[in-house]
Design an enzyme around this catalytic site. Sequence first.
Site, PDB file in Angstrom:
ATOM      1  N   CYS A   1      -2.057   8.810   2.646  1.00 34.71           N
ATOM      2  CA  CYS A   1      -1.794   8.422   1.249  1.00 34.71           C
ATOM      3  C   CYS A   1      -2.990   8.747   0.358  1.00 34.71           C
ATOM      4  O   CYS A   1      -2.851   8.863  -0.854  1.00 34.71           O
ATOM      5  CB  CYS A   1      -1.532   6.924   1.144  1.00 34.71           C
ATOM      6  SG  CYS A   1      -0.232   6.394   2.216  1.00 34.71           S
TER       7      CYS A   1
ATOM      8  N   GLU B   1       0.897  -1.164   0.000  1.00 35.36           N
ATOM      9  CA  GLU B   1       0.000   0.000   0.000  1.00 35.36           C
ATOM     10  C   GLU B   1       0.932   1.210   0.000  1.00 35.36           C
ATOM     11  O   GLU B   1       1.510   1.552   1.018  1.00 35.36           O
ATOM     12  CB  GLU B   1      -0.899  -0.068   1.240  1.00 35.36           C
ATOM     13  CG  GLU B   1      -2.196   0.660   1.061  1.00 35.36           C
ATOM     14  CD  GLU B   1      -2.081   2.101   1.508  1.00 35.36           C
ATOM     15  OE1 GLU B   1      -1.758   2.943   0.641  1.00 35.36           O
ATOM     16  OE2 GLU B   1      -2.304   2.374   2.692  1.00 35.36           O
TER      17      GLU B   1
HETATM   18  C1  SIN Z   1      -3.218   5.766   4.471  1.00 30.80           C
HETATM   19  O1  SIN Z   1      -2.969   6.942   4.407  1.00 30.80           O
HETATM   20  O2  SIN Z   1      -2.432   4.940   4.013  1.00 30.80           O
HETATM   21  C2  SIN Z   1      -4.432   5.209   5.118  1.00 30.80           C
HETATM   22  C3  SIN Z   1      -5.600   6.060   5.063  1.00 30.80           C
HETATM   23  C4  SIN Z   1      -6.882   5.348   5.455  1.00 30.80           C
HETATM   24  O3  SIN Z   1      -6.908   4.171   5.801  1.00 30.80           O
HETATM   25  O4  SIN Z   1      -7.895   6.010   5.389  1.00 30.80           O
END
Ligand code: SIN
Length: 476
Positions: free
Chosen positions: A283, A249
Amino acid sequence: MQQIQNKTLLSFMVPPSKDTLTVINPATTEVIGYVATSSESEILSYIEQSHSAQQEWAQLPAKVRAKRLQHWFQLLIENKDDLGYLMTLEQGKPLEEAKGEVVYGASFVEWFAEEAKRTYGESIPSPSGDKRFITIKQPVGVTCAITPWNFPNAMITRKAAPALAAGCSFIVKPSEHTPLSAFAIAELAYQAEIPRELLRVVVGKDPIEIGRIFTSHPLIRKLSFTGSTQVGRTLMQQSANDVKRTSMELGGNAPFIVFEDADIDAAVQGAIASKFRNAGQTCVCANRFYIHHSIYEKFATKFQQATERLTVGNGLDQGINIGPLITPSAKENILSIVEQAIAQGAEPTAPISPRPGQFLDPIILKNVTHDMDITQLEIFGPVAPLIKFDTDEELIRMANDTIYGLAAYFYSQNINRVWKISEALEYGMVGINEGVISSEVAPFGGIKQSGIGREGAKQGIDEYLELKYLCFGGLQ
Ligand code: SIN
């Protein structure tokens, strides 16, 4: 630490020594405490123990594994206030947001406790009379994870819960910035009778070395990573030697698109939620805004006004919406991206305030064009570049012009356009008239260089299961 009611959550904290990691509060830069690092030989012995523990765990009926996970879920919820407080101390996000992450993290444990009982195989209609075909699903074995500082709780539970539900063991290396949340949630798992040998947290002074051990140890069959695309590539290359399974991820560069037929107030609300969650350090944060030229000024004004209502400060103080950035270098990096954009012609809508420490006020940049460097960089901070577009075709070309493919968002009231744009966006997740898309019941993950695999949802447990085909032959 006086505020922590359940002192067992602090049982892993140790006095400082040459073998401890120092944990710093990003809001004050004060030392919060120390945790013990694991030596290479300790990590190797944890992997051996994890292997034996996994064999026993996998033999337990799924219902028993599910009950232990359910108990862990209950303990996470019961300790929400303490876990949230610990998270704000080490990560900086506002206390209410931190408690929200604890609930979000726990939701994966509850979900996968339920999914543990549903790892169904299939029977396949046989093409010949003397054969019967079925498939069964079995745990991958010893699994490990490397998790980031931006979600110190949920990025662990989103991986650990499906692993344990599937019958795997799990070793996690959390970020060096946020180990307290990791040890605290593991402590609650032990209280829920999840064996220590089965779920292990390790930290070290040299995270690259731990990554090397994880990716080279023959007993480890899978690595799940959340972090940058650059580090993900290295871990995938290292894992290739043993052909280990990986889930990745990685980075994102989410476009946030507002069409001329959008509900502008809803779009502004979605933009605030998507852009400034966790101070822009996610992310899936909106990274670049494409606004139809006919509503550009209107959107920019309303967005600026809404942003002015946000309060930046120590996440433990009342009424704070945006906490500190994780490190001084994170702030420097964001400001250098902004400076470069300004040098290329972008214009901030308000003077950039020289706030001290690791805090940064939101920055909105107008007059940004798609050819500026900022549209290709993952900003990871509270900065919103606004770009004008004219046609849907031009918009799609610009929105997809990135190596990333994690999340995208758009606002439109036109059902034909909604379908067309949803299908044309090259992203793993699309928010339509919605700025917050994460949920334990929906598949989280990206395409292109944003990653491989899905977390959460019914698909999440398959990342920790092997599919075995059984062919019964010689039937009379
Ligand atoms: C992430 O920023 O990787 C996770 C964000 C989320 O699970 O909402």
